[in-house]
Design a protein around this motif. Structure first.
Motif, PDB file in Angstrom:
ATOM      1  N   ASP A 307     -36.792   3.971  -9.458  1.00  0.00           N
ATOM      2  CA  ASP A 307     -38.196   3.668  -9.709  1.00  0.00           C
ATOM      3  C   ASP A 307     -38.966   4.961  -9.979  1.00  0.00           C
ATOM      4  O   ASP A 307     -38.512   6.056  -9.607  1.00  0.00           O
ATOM      5  CB  ASP A 307     -38.805   2.960  -8.489  1.00  0.00           C
ATOM      6  N   PRO A 308     -40.126   4.858 -10.635  1.00  0.00           N
ATOM      7  CA  PRO A 308     -40.925   6.052 -10.901  1.00  0.00           C
ATOM      8  C   PRO A 308     -41.207   6.840  -9.624  1.00  0.00           C
ATOM      9  O   PRO A 308     -41.511   6.272  -8.569  1.00  0.00           O
ATOM     10  CB  PRO A 308     -42.212   5.490 -11.509  1.00  0.00           C
ATOM     11  N   ASN A 309     -41.098   8.149  -9.739  1.00  0.00           N
ATOM     12  CA  ASN A 309     -41.303   9.038  -8.600  1.00  0.00           C
ATOM     13  C   ASN A 309     -42.805   9.264  -8.396  1.00  0.00           C
ATOM     14  O   ASN A 309     -43.458   9.893  -9.229  1.00  0.00           O
ATOM     15  CB  ASN A 309     -40.586  10.366  -8.876  1.00  0.00           C
ATOM     16  N   PRO A 310     -43.362   8.784  -7.296  1.00  0.00           N
ATOM     17  CA  PRO A 310     -44.812   8.915  -7.098  1.00  0.00           C
ATOM     18  C   PRO A 310     -45.248  10.357  -6.849  1.00  0.00           C
ATOM     19  O   PRO A 310     -46.433  10.682  -6.993  1.00  0.00           O
ATOM     20  CB  PRO A 310     -45.080   8.037  -5.868  1.00  0.00           C
ATOM     21  N   GLN A 311     -44.329  11.228  -6.507  1.00  0.00           N
ATOM     22  CA  GLN A 311     -44.676  12.619  -6.200  1.00  0.00           C
ATOM     23  C   GLN A 311     -44.536  13.549  -7.409  1.00  0.00           C
ATOM     24  O   GLN A 311     -44.795  14.750  -7.293  1.00  0.00           O
ATOM     25  CB  GLN A 311     -43.771  13.140  -5.069  1.00  0.00           C
ATOM     26  N   ARG A 312     -44.132  12.979  -8.543  1.00  0.00           N
ATOM     27  CA  ARG A 312     -43.773  13.838  -9.672  1.00  0.00           C
ATOM     28  C   ARG A 312     -44.937  14.686 -10.186  1.00  0.00           C
ATOM     29  O   ARG A 312     -44.747  15.846 -10.547  1.00  0.00           O
ATOM     30  CB  ARG A 312     -43.178  13.004 -10.816  1.00  0.00           C
ATOM     31  N   PHE A 313     -46.147  14.134 -10.209  1.00  0.00           N
ATOM     32  CA  PHE A 313     -47.274  14.876 -10.763  1.00  0.00           C
ATOM     33  C   PHE A 313     -47.648  16.068  -9.882  1.00  0.00           C
ATOM     34  O   PHE A 313     -47.964  17.160 -10.382  1.00  0.00           O
ATOM     35  CB  PHE A 313     -48.474  13.953 -10.960  1.00  0.00           C
ATOM     36  N   ASP A 314     -47.574  15.880  -8.589  1.00  0.00           N
ATOM     37  CA  ASP A 314     -47.880  16.975  -7.665  1.00  0.00           C
ATOM     38  C   ASP A 314     -46.816  18.066  -7.771  1.00  0.00           C
ATOM     39  O   ASP A 314     -47.135  19.267  -7.754  1.00  0.00           O
ATOM     40  CB  ASP A 314     -47.971  16.448  -6.235  1.00  0.00           C
ATOM     41  N   ARG A 315     -45.558  17.664  -7.897  1.00  0.00           N
ATOM     42  CA  ARG A 315     -44.470  18.648  -7.986  1.00  0.00           C
ATOM     43  C   ARG A 315     -44.564  19.441  -9.290  1.00  0.00           C
ATOM     44  O   ARG A 315     -44.331  20.649  -9.309  1.00  0.00           O
ATOM     45  CB  ARG A 315     -43.129  17.948  -7.875  1.00  0.00           C
ATOM     46  N   ILE A 316     -44.883  18.747 -10.384  1.00  0.00           N
ATOM     47  CA  ILE A 316     -45.009  19.434 -11.680  1.00  0.00           C
ATOM     48  C   ILE A 316     -46.106  20.491 -11.619  1.00  0.00           C
ATOM     49  O   ILE A 316     -45.978  21.583 -12.185  1.00  0.00           O
ATOM     50  CB  ILE A 316     -45.315  18.410 -12.798  1.00  0.00           C
ATOM     51  N   ALA A 317     -47.175  20.192 -10.899  1.00  0.00           N
ATOM     52  CA  ALA A 317     -48.306  21.120 -10.823  1.00  0.00           C
ATOM     53  C   ALA A 317     -47.960  22.400 -10.067  1.00  0.00           C
ATOM     54  O   ALA A 317     -48.656  23.412 -10.206  1.00  0.00           O
ATOM     55  CB  ALA A 317     -49.491  20.434 -10.150  1.00  0.00           C
ATOM     56  N   HIS A 318     -46.881  22.384  -9.286  1.00  0.00           N
ATOM     57  CA  HIS A 318     -46.526  23.543  -8.465  1.00  0.00           C
ATOM     58  C   HIS A 318     -45.172  24.144  -8.859  1.00  0.00           C
ATOM     59  O   HIS A 318     -44.541  24.828  -8.062  1.00  0.00           O
ATOM     60  CB  HIS A 318     -46.504  23.161  -6.974  1.00  0.00           C
ATOM     61  N   THR A 319     -44.756  23.905 -10.085  1.00  0.00           N
ATOM     62  CA  THR A 319     -43.442  24.399 -10.528  1.00  0.00           C
ATOM     63  C   THR A 319     -43.302  25.902 -10.357  1.00  0.00           C
ATOM     64  O   THR A 319     -42.296  26.395  -9.832  1.00  0.00           O
ATOM     65  CB  THR A 319     -43.206  24.042 -12.012  1.00  0.00           C
ATOM     66  N   ARG A 320     -44.294  26.656 -10.789  1.00  0.00           N
ATOM     67  CA  ARG A 320     -44.193  28.114 -10.751  1.00  0.00           C
ATOM     68  C   ARG A 320     -44.061  28.644  -9.332  1.00  0.00           C
ATOM     69  O   ARG A 320     -43.501  29.728  -9.110  1.00  0.00           O
ATOM     70  CB  ARG A 320     -45.418  28.749 -11.431  1.00  0.00           C
ATOM     71  N   GLU A 321     -44.572  27.898  -8.354  1.00  0.00           N
ATOM     72  CA  GLU A 321     -44.489  28.331  -6.960  1.00  0.00           C
ATOM     73  C   GLU A 321     -43.149  27.970  -6.331  1.00  0.00           C
ATOM     74  O   GLU A 321     -42.670  28.674  -5.438  1.00  0.00           O
ATOM     75  CB  GLU A 321     -45.620  27.680  -6.146  1.00  0.00           C
ATOM     76  N   THR A 322     -42.524  26.894  -6.803  1.00  0.00           N
ATOM     77  CA  THR A 322     -41.322  26.384  -6.142  1.00  0.00           C
ATOM     78  C   THR A 322     -40.016  26.722  -6.864  1.00  0.00           C
ATOM     79  O   THR A 322     -38.944  26.628  -6.261  1.00  0.00           O
ATOM     80  CB  THR A 322     -41.408  24.849  -6.010  1.00  0.00           C
ATOM     81  N   MET A 323     -40.076  27.108  -8.148  1.00  0.00           N
ATOM     82  CA  MET A 323     -38.857  27.225  -8.944  1.00  0.00           C
ATOM     83  C   MET A 323     -37.892  28.306  -8.444  1.00  0.00           C
ATOM     84  O   MET A 323     -36.691  28.217  -8.662  1.00  0.00           O
ATOM     85  CB  MET A 323     -39.203  27.488 -10.417  1.00  0.00           C
ATOM     86  N   HIS A 324     -38.404  29.330  -7.763  1.00  0.00           N
ATOM     87  CA  HIS A 324     -37.531  30.418  -7.319  1.00  0.00           C
ATOM     88  C   HIS A 324     -36.715  30.050  -6.083  1.00  0.00           C
ATOM     89  O   HIS A 324     -35.692  30.691  -5.813  1.00  0.00           O
ATOM     90  CB  HIS A 324     -38.367  31.668  -7.040  1.00  0.00           C
ATOM     91  N   LYS A 325     -37.147  29.014  -5.385  1.00  0.00           N
ATOM     92  CA  LYS A 325     -36.395  28.601  -4.191  1.00  0.00           C
ATOM     93  C   LYS A 325     -35.796  27.209  -4.323  1.00  0.00           C
ATOM     94  O   LYS A 325     -35.015  26.789  -3.456  1.00  0.00           O
ATOM     95  CB  LYS A 325     -37.312  28.653  -2.963  1.00  0.00           C
ATOM     96  N   ASP A 326     -36.161  26.492  -5.373  1.00  0.00           N
ATOM     97  CA  ASP A 326     -35.613  25.146  -5.601  1.00  0.00           C
ATOM     98  C   ASP A 326     -34.883  25.127  -6.938  1.00  0.00           C
ATOM     99  O   ASP A 326     -35.520  25.133  -7.993  1.00  0.00           O
ATOM    100  CB  ASP A 326     -36.734  24.100  -5.600  1.00  0.00           C
ATOM    101  N   GLY A 327     -33.564  25.112  -6.890  1.00  0.00           N
ATOM    102  CA  GLY A 327     -32.785  25.124  -8.117  1.00  0.00           C
ATOM    103  C   GLY A 327     -31.318  25.336  -7.848  1.00  0.00           C
ATOM    104  O   GLY A 327     -30.799  24.915  -6.797  1.00  0.00           O
ATOM    105  N   ILE A 328     -30.639  26.023  -8.753  1.00  0.00           N
ATOM    106  CA  ILE A 328     -29.201  26.219  -8.619  1.00  0.00           C
ATOM    107  C   ILE A 328     -28.876  27.073  -7.393  1.00  0.00           C
ATOM    108  O   ILE A 328     -27.802  26.957  -6.805  1.00  0.00           O
ATOM    109  CB  ILE A 328     -28.627  26.857  -9.908  1.00  0.00           C
ATOM    110  N   ASN A 329     -29.833  27.917  -6.961  1.00  0.00           N
ATOM    111  CA  ASN A 329     -29.581  28.771  -5.798  1.00  0.00           C
ATOM    112  C   ASN A 329     -29.732  28.028  -4.478  1.00  0.00           C
ATOM    113  O   ASN A 329     -29.365  28.563  -3.415  1.00  0.00           O
ATOM    114  CB  ASN A 329     -30.501  30.001  -5.815  1.00  0.00           C
ATOM    115  N   SER A 330     -30.266  26.808  -4.501  1.00  0.00           N
ATOM    116  CA  SER A 330     -30.414  26.022  -3.276  1.00  0.00           C
ATOM    117  C   SER A 330     -29.645  24.706  -3.350  1.00  0.00           C
ATOM    118  O   SER A 330     -29.871  23.819  -2.537  1.00  0.00           O
ATOM    119  CB  SER A 330     -31.901  25.737  -3.006  1.00  0.00           C
ATOM    120  N   LEU A 331     -28.747  24.600  -4.337  1.00  0.00           N
ATOM    121  CA  LEU A 331     -28.022  23.347  -4.563  1.00  0.00           C
ATOM    122  C   LEU A 331     -27.017  23.085  -3.448  1.00  0.00           C
ATOM    123  O   LEU A 331     -26.228  23.954  -3.083  1.00  0.00           O
ATOM    124  CB  LEU A 331     -27.288  23.424  -5.906  1.00  0.00           C
ATOM    125  N   SER A 332     -27.037  21.864  -2.927  1.00  0.00           N
ATOM    126  CA  SER A 332     -26.046  21.442  -1.930  1.00  0.00           C
ATOM    127  C   SER A 332     -25.598  20.017  -2.254  1.00  0.00           C
ATOM    128  O   SER A 332     -26.423  19.162  -2.583  1.00  0.00           O
ATOM    129  CB  SER A 332     -26.621  21.521  -0.514  1.00  0.00           C
TER     130      SER A 332
END
Length: 356
Positions: A307-332
């Motif tokens: 189903d559509p992700n209700p948090q997607r708009f808030d997460r998109i707005a903070h990409t530049r703040e979160t991208m360095h810690k959320d990605g291939i370097n934090s994959l589990s």
């Protein structure tokens, strides 16, 4: 009277001696010449056009060179196999626009029989040239087997005509948790590199088929959006920042943005997050023309647990703040099962639980 006779006898003996000496000299000279000719004969190439073969490891370089006054044909036993050249770009095997239909079902057995050159795991490389790129095709997946059959039926011949050194990886999300497309793509990147030195990664939804094989599934100097004009959107780009459907990135480009986000559970948002990552690192989106970038989507209802992700708009707005810690370097994740088929490598993974 005896004196003249004695003189004549003396001169006769001297002349005889001189003649004998001349004969001996000529004989010795002739003998030396003959022996010298016999000695030199083996070093001459008796078979025109052939290189002198020597097995003396201490022979000088000059001995191994062909004489300049003989034909420069080298016998087969000294030939070395001709090295393969890089494949031409674009491939001369491309045919252009394709007719794509989903009315008649296809079977995996039929697809296997149509692609005998494939190796286990959905691997292929051209035999007559060296592919320009090593490409891993990553498909996020869950319970879409009929769509996968169409994808394999159409894409394998296209990718082979594009003369790619490629492998197909189906990354199957285990269980019934909310679907996480971007995290599956990260898993595909990590797992593919464990098997081969891929340089390029194509991330493709299982329900999108290109309508022109000139739309090459490879990487470019900028991240590439390959599904430019879908029939779903009337063969138009829905908006300029759109990066969904099918895209490609080199290993360097992927690592530069720390891969994809892992926290987009459910439908929507991850494509825009990826666009923000690319923009923040000074990269732009490359695209083929609208005509070459056409593709068809297999019509279907939205999957359950997507189903559509209700948090997607808030997460998109903070990409530049979160991208360095959320990605291939934090994959589990946890690999549950790996299946090797002639058409693909299917890796079933447990992504964990979606946050409540």
């Amino acid at each position: 009277m005896r004196e003249p006779t004695g003189n004549f006898t003396f001169l006769h003996r001297i002349c005889t001696l001189v003649v004998l000496l001349c004969f001996v000299h000529i004989s010795v000279t002739l003998l030396y010449y003959v022996k010298s000719w016999d000695f030199k004969q083996p070093s001459i190439q008796t078979q025109p056009g052939q290189r002198k073969l020597t097995f003396n490891r201490e022979s000088s370089e000059e001995e191994s060179k062909p004489t300049t006054n003989l034909p420069h044909i080298i016998p087969n036993i000294t030939d070395t196999p001709e090295e393969l050249q890089q494949c031409p770009d674009p491939s001369p095997l491309l045919v252009g626009p394709l007719r794509i239909e989903f009315s008649a079902p296809v079977s995996l057995e039929h697809v296997r029989s149509e692609n005998p050159a494939l190796q286990e795991g959905g691997r292929f490389k051209p035999k007559d040239c060296i592919a320009l790129q090593k490409v891993a095709i990553i498909i996020p997946f869950r319970k879409r087997d009929e769509h996968l059959k169409f994808w394999l039926y159409y894409l394998h011949p296209i990718l082979q005509r594009q003369q790619l050194d490629y492998g197909v990886y189906i990354i199957n999300q285990d269980g019934d948790e909310t679907f996480n497309r971007a995290k599956l793509l990260n898993v595909g990147y990590a797992e593919a590199l464990k098997e081969y030195g891929y340089e390029c990664f194509v991330f493709s939804d299982v329900d999108l088929i290109p309508m022109d094989d000139r739309n090459t599934y490879k990487c470019f100097s900028q991240p590439r959006h390959l599904s430019v004009s879908m029939d779903k959107f009337g063969f138009r780009l829905p908006y300029n920042q759109y990066f969904g459907g099918v895209s490609s990135m080199s290993k360097e480009q992927f690592l530069k943005i720390n891969g994809f986000p892992n926290n987009y559970w459910g439908w929507g948002g991850e494509d825009d997050d990826i666009f923000n990552r690319l923009s923040s690192k000074g990269m732009s989106i490359s695209r083929p023309s609208g005509a070459i970038g056409k593709c068809r989507m297999i019509r279907h209802d939205r999957d359950k647990q997507n189903d559509p992700n209700p948090q997607r708009f808030d997460r998109i707005a903070h990409t530049r703040e979160t991208m360095h810690k959320d990605g291939i370097n934090s994959l589990s994740y946890k690999v549950v099962k790996v299946e090797k088929d002639q058409l693909f490598t299917k890796i079933t993974v447990d992504l964990g639980e979606a946050p409540k």
